[in-house]
Design a protein around this motif. Structure first.
Motif, PDB file in Angstrom:
ATOM      1  N   ARG A   1       0.827  -1.214   0.000  1.00  0.00           N
ATOM      2  CA  ARG A   1       0.000   0.000   0.000  1.00  0.00           C
ATOM      3  C   ARG A   1       0.860   1.262   0.000  1.00  0.00           C
ATOM      4  O   ARG A   1       0.569   2.235  -0.698  1.00  0.00           O
ATOM      5  CB  ARG A   1      -0.957  -0.003   1.203  1.00  0.00           C
ATOM      6  CG  ARG A   1      -2.154  -0.923   1.012  1.00  0.00           C
ATOM      7  CD  ARG A   1      -3.180  -0.773   2.126  1.00  0.00           C
ATOM      8  NE  ARG A   1      -2.708  -1.273   3.404  1.00  0.00           N
ATOM      9  CZ  ARG A   1      -2.686  -2.558   3.765  1.00  0.00           C
ATOM     10  NH1 ARG A   1      -3.126  -3.470   2.921  1.00  0.00           N
ATOM     11  NH2 ARG A   1      -2.256  -2.928   4.954  1.00  0.00           N
ATOM     12  N   PHE A   2       1.950   1.238   0.751  1.00  0.00           N
ATOM     13  CA  PHE A   2       2.862   2.385   0.774  1.00  0.00           C
ATOM     14  C   PHE A   2       3.491   2.611  -0.605  1.00  0.00           C
ATOM     15  O   PHE A   2       3.557   3.739  -1.083  1.00  0.00           O
ATOM     16  CB  PHE A   2       3.961   2.197   1.821  1.00  0.00           C
ATOM     17  CG  PHE A   2       5.019   3.261   1.727  1.00  0.00           C
ATOM     18  CD1 PHE A   2       4.767   4.541   2.201  1.00  0.00           C
ATOM     19  CD2 PHE A   2       6.240   2.987   1.138  1.00  0.00           C
ATOM     20  CE1 PHE A   2       5.729   5.536   2.101  1.00  0.00           C
ATOM     21  CE2 PHE A   2       7.204   3.977   1.029  1.00  0.00           C
ATOM     22  CZ  PHE A   2       6.948   5.257   1.511  1.00  0.00           C
ATOM     23  N   VAL A   3       3.945   1.534  -1.243  1.00  0.00           N
ATOM     24  CA  VAL A   3       4.559   1.658  -2.573  1.00  0.00           C
ATOM     25  C   VAL A   3       3.537   2.169  -3.576  1.00  0.00           C
ATOM     26  O   VAL A   3       3.850   3.037  -4.407  1.00  0.00           O
ATOM     27  CB  VAL A   3       5.178   0.318  -3.019  1.00  0.00           C
ATOM     28  CG1 VAL A   3       5.603   0.362  -4.483  1.00  0.00           C
ATOM     29  CG2 VAL A   3       6.367  -0.038  -2.134  1.00  0.00           C
ATOM     30  N   HIS A   4       2.315   1.662  -3.517  1.00  0.00           N
ATOM     31  CA  HIS A   4       1.254   2.164  -4.413  1.00  0.00           C
ATOM     32  C   HIS A   4       1.073   3.670  -4.225  1.00  0.00           C
ATOM     33  O   HIS A   4       0.984   4.424  -5.198  1.00  0.00           O
ATOM     34  CB  HIS A   4      -0.078   1.458  -4.121  1.00  0.00           C
ATOM     35  CG  HIS A   4      -0.130   0.048  -4.584  1.00  0.00           C
ATOM     36  ND1 HIS A   4      -1.092  -0.835  -4.134  1.00  0.00           N
ATOM     37  CD2 HIS A   4       0.631  -0.665  -5.442  1.00  0.00           C
ATOM     38  CE1 HIS A   4      -0.910  -2.003  -4.692  1.00  0.00           C
ATOM     39  NE2 HIS A   4       0.137  -1.929  -5.497  1.00  0.00           N
ATOM     40  N   PHE A   5       1.024   4.098  -2.958  1.00  0.00           N
ATOM     41  CA  PHE A   5       0.839   5.517  -2.656  1.00  0.00           C
ATOM     42  C   PHE A   5       2.036   6.343  -3.141  1.00  0.00           C
ATOM     43  O   PHE A   5       1.875   7.366  -3.809  1.00  0.00           O
ATOM     44  CB  PHE A   5       0.634   5.708  -1.149  1.00  0.00           C
ATOM     45  CG  PHE A   5       0.640   7.151  -0.730  1.00  0.00           C
ATOM     46  CD1 PHE A   5      -0.478   7.951  -0.941  1.00  0.00           C
ATOM     47  CD2 PHE A   5       1.763   7.701  -0.138  1.00  0.00           C
ATOM     48  CE1 PHE A   5      -0.476   9.285  -0.565  1.00  0.00           C
ATOM     49  CE2 PHE A   5       1.777   9.036   0.245  1.00  0.00           C
ATOM     50  CZ  PHE A   5       0.660   9.830   0.026  1.00  0.00           C
ATOM     51  N   ALA A   6       3.252   5.894  -2.798  1.00  0.00           N
ATOM     52  CA  ALA A   6       4.460   6.648  -3.138  1.00  0.00           C
ATOM     53  C   ALA A   6       4.662   6.764  -4.644  1.00  0.00           C
ATOM     54  O   ALA A   6       5.101   7.796  -5.147  1.00  0.00           O
ATOM     55  CB  ALA A   6       5.683   5.994  -2.493  1.00  0.00           C
ATOM     56  N   ALA A   7       4.318   5.709  -5.367  1.00  0.00           N
ATOM     57  CA  ALA A   7       4.503   5.715  -6.824  1.00  0.00           C
ATOM     58  C   ALA A   7       3.272   6.215  -7.571  1.00  0.00           C
ATOM     59  O   ALA A   7       3.322   6.394  -8.787  1.00  0.00           O
ATOM     60  CB  ALA A   7       4.839   4.298  -7.296  1.00  0.00           C
ATOM     61  N   ASP A   8       2.184   6.418  -6.836  1.00  0.00           N
ATOM     62  CA  ASP A   8       0.906   6.780  -7.450  1.00  0.00           C
ATOM     63  C   ASP A   8       0.558   5.799  -8.578  1.00  0.00           C
ATOM     64  O   ASP A   8       0.199   6.183  -9.686  1.00  0.00           O
ATOM     65  CB  ASP A   8       0.942   8.219  -7.986  1.00  0.00           C
ATOM     66  CG  ASP A   8      -0.457   8.734  -8.338  1.00  0.00           C
ATOM     67  OD1 ASP A   8      -1.444   8.223  -7.764  1.00  0.00           O
ATOM     68  OD2 ASP A   8      -0.549   9.638  -9.200  1.00  0.00           O
ATOM     69  N   ASP A   9       0.740   4.499  -8.237  1.00  0.00           N
ATOM     70  CA  ASP A   9       0.525   3.442  -9.233  1.00  0.00           C
ATOM     71  C   ASP A   9       0.037   2.184  -8.513  1.00  0.00           C
ATOM     72  O   ASP A   9       0.790   1.548  -7.775  1.00  0.00           O
ATOM     73  CB  ASP A   9       1.832   3.156  -9.974  1.00  0.00           C
ATOM     74  CG  ASP A   9       1.677   2.146 -11.096  1.00  0.00           C
ATOM     75  OD1 ASP A   9       0.606   1.506 -11.218  1.00  0.00           O
ATOM     76  OD2 ASP A   9       2.648   1.989 -11.850  1.00  0.00           O
ATOM     77  N   ASP A  10      -1.213   1.841  -8.718  1.00  0.00           N
ATOM     78  CA  ASP A  10      -1.782   0.651  -8.085  1.00  0.00           C
ATOM     79  C   ASP A  10      -1.485  -0.635  -8.853  1.00  0.00           C
ATOM     80  O   ASP A  10      -1.932  -1.711  -8.468  1.00  0.00           O
ATOM     81  CB  ASP A  10      -3.296   0.796  -7.927  1.00  0.00           C
ATOM     82  CG  ASP A  10      -3.663   1.809  -6.860  1.00  0.00           C
ATOM     83  OD1 ASP A  10      -2.809   2.095  -5.999  1.00  0.00           O
ATOM     84  OD2 ASP A  10      -4.799   2.316  -6.888  1.00  0.00           O
ATOM     85  N   ASN A  11      -0.719  -0.535  -9.937  1.00  0.00           N
ATOM     86  CA  ASN A  11      -0.419  -1.700 -10.761  1.00  0.00           C
ATOM     87  C   ASN A  11       0.939  -2.315 -10.413  1.00  0.00           C
ATOM     88  O   ASN A  11       1.525  -3.033 -11.206  1.00  0.00           O
ATOM     89  CB  ASN A  11      -0.461  -1.318 -12.253  1.00  0.00           C
ATOM     90  CG  ASN A  11      -0.586  -2.527 -13.130  1.00  0.00           C
ATOM     91  OD1 ASN A  11      -1.173  -3.542 -12.752  1.00  0.00           O
ATOM     92  ND2 ASN A  11      -0.012  -2.446 -14.318  1.00  0.00           N
ATOM     93  N   ILE A  12       1.450  -2.024  -9.234  1.00  0.00           N
ATOM     94  CA  ILE A  12       2.718  -2.599  -8.771  1.00  0.00           C
ATOM     95  C   ILE A  12       2.394  -3.800  -7.895  1.00  0.00           C
ATOM     96  O   ILE A  12       1.525  -3.739  -7.033  1.00  0.00           O
ATOM     97  CB  ILE A  12       3.530  -1.549  -7.973  1.00  0.00           C
ATOM     98  CG1 ILE A  12       3.880  -0.378  -8.885  1.00  0.00           C
ATOM     99  CG2 ILE A  12       4.771  -2.186  -7.364  1.00  0.00           C
ATOM    100  CD1 ILE A  12       4.511   0.788  -8.168  1.00  0.00           C
ATOM    101  N   HIS A  13       3.102  -4.903  -8.133  1.00  0.00           N
ATOM    102  CA  HIS A  13       2.842  -6.149  -7.412  1.00  0.00           C
ATOM    103  C   HIS A  13       4.151  -6.814  -7.019  1.00  0.00           C
ATOM    104  O   HIS A  13       5.197  -6.510  -7.576  1.00  0.00           O
ATOM    105  CB  HIS A  13       2.021  -7.105  -8.283  1.00  0.00           C
ATOM    106  CG  HIS A  13       0.765  -6.497  -8.785  1.00  0.00           C
ATOM    107  ND1 HIS A  13      -0.361  -6.348  -8.008  1.00  0.00           N
ATOM    108  CD2 HIS A  13       0.452  -5.943  -9.988  1.00  0.00           C
ATOM    109  CE1 HIS A  13      -1.300  -5.757  -8.698  1.00  0.00           C
ATOM    110  NE2 HIS A  13      -0.836  -5.496  -9.910  1.00  0.00           N
ATOM    111  N   PHE A  14       4.097  -7.746  -6.072  1.00  0.00           N
ATOM    112  CA  PHE A  14       5.260  -8.539  -5.719  1.00  0.00           C
ATOM    113  C   PHE A  14       5.533  -9.529  -6.836  1.00  0.00           C
ATOM    114  O   PHE A  14       4.607 -10.102  -7.413  1.00  0.00           O
ATOM    115  CB  PHE A  14       5.027  -9.306  -4.404  1.00  0.00           C
ATOM    116  CG  PHE A  14       5.029  -8.413  -3.197  1.00  0.00           C
ATOM    117  CD1 PHE A  14       6.216  -7.913  -2.700  1.00  0.00           C
ATOM    118  CD2 PHE A  14       3.849  -8.069  -2.565  1.00  0.00           C
ATOM    119  CE1 PHE A  14       6.234  -7.088  -1.590  1.00  0.00           C
ATOM    120  CE2 PHE A  14       3.851  -7.244  -1.461  1.00  0.00           C
ATOM    121  CZ  PHE A  14       5.043  -6.750  -0.969  1.00  0.00           C
TER     122      PHE A  14
END
Length: 110
Positions: free
Chosen positions: A27-40
């Motif tokens: 959730r932090f990475v999504h927020f920081a990158a403004d990109d919800d398409n980031i996954h492990f």
């Protein structure tokens, strides 16, 4: 996640379940990158599980991080830090002479 993230992740995990922490981190990475398409990346995670033991820090009990340029940085808890560098890599992609120097340093100072 690479081995350079082990200590911070360990710190974050303290007292929390891995599933909760991974969700929080994502959730932090999504927020920081403004990109919800980031996954492990499951393949990268599996690779780390399979060969993470090769990390030099596990052999001499000094937490450290190596870089692609051959440098190795290590922490000596409660004392300070040390850096090692030498050209030429071993079969694990780590500085061959730097790794040997760190091992000798650990033996001499322990």
């Amino acid at each position: 996640m690479n081995t350079g993230a082990i200590v911070p992740t360990d710190t974050i995990l303290a007292g929390n379940s891995p599933k909760e922490v991974l969700g929080e981190m994502l959730r932090f990475v999504h927020f920081a990158a403004d990109d919800d398409n980031i996954h492990f990346d499951r393949a990268v995670a599996q690779s780390e599980r399979d060969i993470g033991y090769r990390n030099f820090a596990f052999r001499v009990d000094l937490p450290g991080k190596s870089g692609a340029g051959g440098g190795i940085f290590t922490i000596i808890p409660g004392i300070g830090s040390a850096a090692f560098w030498a050209p030429g890599f071993n079969t694990y992609g780590k500085s061959k002479l730097g790794t040997e120097a760190k091992e000798q340093f650990a033996r001499v100072t322990s």
